[in-house]
Design an enzyme around this catalytic site. Structure first.
Site, short mmCIF file in Angstrom:
data_model
loop_
_atom_site.label_atom_id
_atom_site.label_comp_id
_atom_site.label_asym_id
_atom_site.label_seq_id
_atom_site.Cartn_x
_atom_site.Cartn_y
_atom_site.Cartn_z
N ARG A 34 -5.77 -3.21 -6.79
CA ARG A 34 -4.99 -2.24 -6.03
C ARG A 34 -4.25 -2.85 -4.84
NH1 ARG A 34 -8.18 3.41 -6.07
NH2 ARG A 34 -6.07 4.21 -6.04
N PRO A 35 -3.30 -3.75 -5.12
CA PRO A 35 -2.50 -4.32 -4.03
C PRO A 35 -1.61 -3.26 -3.39
CG PRO A 35 -1.61 -4.97 -6.17
CD PRO A 35 -2.89 -4.23 -6.45
N ARG A 87 -9.69 4.53 0.52
CA ARG A 87 -8.61 3.60 0.25
C ARG A 87 -7.23 4.22 0.50
NH1 ARG A 87 -4.99 1.89 -2.69
NH2 ARG A 87 -4.76 -0.36 -2.87
N ASP A 113 -6.55 9.09 -14.62
CA ASP A 113 -7.65 9.84 -14.01
C ASP A 113 -8.41 10.73 -15.01
OD1 ASP A 113 -7.02 8.65 -11.63
OD2 ASP A 113 -5.96 10.37 -10.81
N ASP A 124 1.53 -4.29 -2.02
CA ASP A 124 2.79 -5.00 -1.80
C ASP A 124 4.01 -4.07 -1.86
OD1 ASP A 124 1.85 -4.87 -4.52
OD2 ASP A 124 3.57 -6.08 -5.12
N LEU A 125 3.99 -3.09 -2.75
CA LEU A 125 5.17 -2.22 -2.90
C LEU A 125 5.35 -1.32 -1.67
CD1 LEU A 125 4.61 -1.25 -6.65
CD2 LEU A 125 6.13 -3.01 -5.73
N CYS A 185 -10.92 -2.19 -5.19
CA CYS A 185 -12.03 -1.24 -5.31
C CYS A 185 -12.58 -1.34 -6.72
CB CYS A 185 -11.57 0.18 -4.98
SG CYS A 185 -10.51 0.86 -6.24
N VAL A 232 -3.08 1.35 -16.55
CA VAL A 232 -2.70 1.53 -15.13
C VAL A 232 -3.59 0.69 -14.21
CG1 VAL A 232 -2.39 3.21 -13.26
CG2 VAL A 232 -1.81 3.85 -15.60
N ARG A 251 -16.18 13.23 -3.78
CA ARG A 251 -14.88 12.87 -3.21
C ARG A 251 -13.76 13.69 -3.85
NH1 ARG A 251 -13.41 7.47 -4.49
NH2 ARG A 251 -11.52 8.31 -3.59
N LYS A 308 -6.69 17.31 -4.89
CA LYS A 308 -7.03 16.24 -3.93
C LYS A 308 -5.84 15.31 -3.71
CE LYS A 308 -9.34 12.40 -5.44
NZ LYS A 308 -8.67 11.13 -5.14
N ASN A 309 -5.20 14.89 -4.79
CA ASN A 309 -4.16 13.88 -4.65
C ASN A 309 -2.84 14.42 -4.13
OD1 ASN A 309 -6.02 11.98 -5.32
ND2 ASN A 309 -5.33 11.70 -7.44
N1 EPU Z 1 0.20 -1.20 -7.50
C1 EPU Z 1 0.70 -2.43 -7.15
N2 EPU Z 1 1.24 -2.57 -5.91
C2 EPU Z 1 1.32 -1.55 -5.02
C3 EPU Z 1 0.81 -0.28 -5.39
C4 EPU Z 1 0.25 -0.14 -6.65
O1 EPU Z 1 0.64 -3.38 -7.92
O2 EPU Z 1 1.84 -1.75 -3.91
C5 EPU Z 1 -0.43 -1.03 -8.83
C6 EPU Z 1 -1.92 -0.66 -8.70
O3 EPU Z 1 -2.71 -1.80 -8.51
C7 EPU Z 1 -2.19 0.03 -10.00
C8 EPU Z 1 -0.85 0.73 -10.30
O4 EPU Z 1 0.12 0.09 -9.48
O5 EPU Z 1 -2.46 -0.91 -11.01
C9 EPU Z 1 -0.86 2.21 -10.01
O6 EPU Z 1 -1.19 2.44 -8.66
P1 EPU Z 1 -0.60 3.65 -7.81
O7 EPU Z 1 -0.07 3.11 -6.54
O8 EPU Z 1 0.31 4.46 -8.67
O9 EPU Z 1 -1.91 4.48 -7.53
P2 EPU Z 1 -2.44 4.99 -6.11
O10 EPU Z 1 -1.35 5.62 -5.35
O11 EPU Z 1 -3.24 3.93 -5.48
C10 EPU Z 1 -2.94 7.39 -7.02
C11 EPU Z 1 -4.13 8.29 -7.06
C12 EPU Z 1 -5.15 7.74 -8.05
C13 EPU Z 1 -4.48 7.66 -9.42
C14 EPU Z 1 -3.22 6.80 -9.34
C15 EPU Z 1 -2.44 6.74 -10.64
C16 EPU Z 1 -4.19 9.25 -4.86
C17 EPU Z 1 -4.89 9.38 -3.57
N3 EPU Z 1 -4.72 8.40 -5.74
O12 EPU Z 1 -3.44 6.13 -6.60
O13 EPU Z 1 -6.21 8.66 -8.10
O14 EPU Z 1 -5.37 7.10 -10.35
O15 EPU Z 1 -2.34 7.33 -8.33
O16 EPU Z 1 -2.10 8.00 -11.07
O17 EPU Z 1 -3.21 9.92 -5.12
C18 EPU Z 1 -8.40 9.37 -8.45
O18 EPU Z 1 -8.06 10.49 -8.02
O19 EPU Z 1 -9.51 9.16 -9.01
C19 EPU Z 1 -7.49 8.24 -8.30
C20 EPU Z 1 -7.88 6.98 -8.39
#
Ligand code: EPU
Length: 426
Positions: free
Chosen positions: A123-124, A94, A306, A126-127, A118, A328, A398, A22-23
């Protein structure tokens, strides 16, 4: 309202083939918008998940022609009509935030609603936004919507304060059509990042370094169509591996990449599970489960967040006391409360869960709050004595294609029913 009804106690046995990730699929579907040549992209090994259908709807709204059949997804994004994604579609998933990069690169503008927090954390984004700004995008927020525009994105040096998976993917996609070279420092190293690089390169992008902390992208003028097969889902594989371990089962998983599961394999062995692997299979056999002093979730190659909730079930059934640290996401231990309804002994303090192994879990009625928590509750039901009724199944759909079918194949007693049937059963 669908529910899963599980009667625990059966040891999982047999063989199971793991489907696509999925990811990987979600960013790769978004990235296919970068192909403007008028010929379709063909994606293979695509699981039939709710998230796939939501992303399909979004791509169609933007103007792409998308067809899904038997695990193959055909996407023609020759003509894009919309750059503004309606609130309702964004709200359904999301991760639609990573449409920003490809749409901005392709159309020069994009408008999305803010994804917000969520159930697993704030889950900001900003990056994502800082990186796009560094590439010359003008970004503004208004009434819950984020808009961005850039006549031509420019390559930039971008340092991520945290190796965010989504931000790395978004910026890689944006940079493929930018003018000049982009370097992402402190990039995420997850296998899904490597998969995205391989897909983009198959479309004609020039990217190196995915899987390391520095990803380098040389912008090109256009991307072309391609055929691409996505990697197996390491989280689905990991979930079922844990299911086999906690039921005292004996299962061989095929179509997996064991190298993507190193952290889990290592922790399972430490917890007494017998794991054997070849290049593309993993075999799980029963062992005597024992506690882990500490299990900490971390970005890849660390232990995946995950799989944290599923491991909480295993540790609940292991001899001794374990400490599980979720580092995380800040709110991803909610399943502990549901597991306690099944007799688990867990105390949560902040981001730590203190788990005392118990003899048995007992069936109960439990509710799913997010995808992986849902998978964990199903696993608990498989190992528990008696019947477990799991509500909120749409969360599981999902990320797992008919989870009950896979588990039935391995001998589990699990069925899907609706509320009326449950009433009748009880
Ligand atoms: N974060 C920030 N700022 C940002 C982006 C992220 O502070 O701009 C923080 C998040 O709040 C979190 C941490 O960084 O605390 C990690 O977030 P990341 O951006 O790495 O995660 P993501 O891209 O939102 C993906 C997967 C998630 C998985 C995470 C971590 C997808 C679609 N989703 O989320 O998958 O948990 O990486 O490996 O790829 C799931 O499949 O159940 C799921 C939640």
């Amino acid at each position: 309202m669908e529910r899963l009804i599980i009667t625990g106690g059966n040891k999982l046995k047999g063989n199971l083939k793991i489907k696509g990730a999925k990811n990987s699929m979600l960013p790769i579907m978004a990235a296919s918008l970068l192909n403007g040549c008028g010929k379709e992209v063909l994606l293979e090994n695509i699981p039939n998940l709710i998230d796939m259908h939501i992303m399909k709807k979004i791509l169609q709204f933007i103007g792409a022609t998308v067809h899904y059949k038997n695990g193959n997804l055909r996407i023609d994004s020759g003509n894009l009509e919309n750059y503004s994604i309606p609130d309702q579609l964004m709200g359904e998933m999301r991760s639609s935030i990573f449409l920003m990069g490809p749409l901005l690169a392709r159309s020069g503008k994009v408008k999305v609603s803010h994804p917000g927090g969520c159930s697993i954390g704030l889950r900001p984004i900003d990056l994502h936004l800082k990186g796009l700004e560094a590439m010359g995008a003008k970004i503004w927020e208004e009434k819950g919507f984020i808009s961005a525009s850039a006549a031509q994105l420019k390559g930039a040096d971008i340092y991520l304060d945290y190796p965010s998976v989504g931000a790395t993917e978004n910026l890689m996609m944006a940079a493929t059509l930018a003018q000049g070279k982009t370097t992402i420092y402190n990039a995420a190293k997850e296998p899904e990042i490597v998969d995205l690089q391989n897909f983009l390169n198959a479309m004609g992008a020039v990217i190196r370094g995915a899987g390391t902390e520095t990803v380098k992208i040389e912008g090109v003028d256009r991307l072309e169509s391609c055929t691409y097969r996505i990697i197996p889902d390491r989280i689905v594989a990991g979930t079922y591996m844990i299911a086999a371990a906690i039921t005292g089962g004996d299962v061989v998983f095929t179509d997996v990449i064991p190298a993507h599961l190193e952290a889990l394999i290592s922790k399972l062995r430490e917890a007494g599970v017998i794991v054997e692997s070849t290049d593309d299979t993993v075999k799980i056999a029963n062992g005597n489960l024992k506690a882990l002093e500490t299990l900490r979730t971390l970005p890849y190659p660390g232990f995946p967040t995950d799989l944290q909730s599923q491991m909480m079930v295993l540790l609940s059934l292991a001899r001794g006391e374990s400490v599980l640290v979720e580092s995380v996401f800040e709110a991803r231990l909610k399943h502990a409360e549901e597991l306690k309804k099944m007799n688990a002994s867990i105390r949560v303090e902040g981001c730590k869960a203190y788990i005392k192994g118990i003899e048995k879990l007992y069936g109960a009625e439990v509710e799913i709050t997010d995808l992986r928590a849902g998978a964990a509750l199903v696993l608990a039901g498989l190992a528990a004595e008696g019947t477990t009724i799991v509500t909120g199944v749409k969360h599981i759909d999902r990320g797992y294609e008919r989870i009950e079918n896979d588990l039935q194949l391995l001998g589990a007693n699990i069925t899907r029913g609706c509320e009326e049937n449950i009433f009748y059963l009880s």
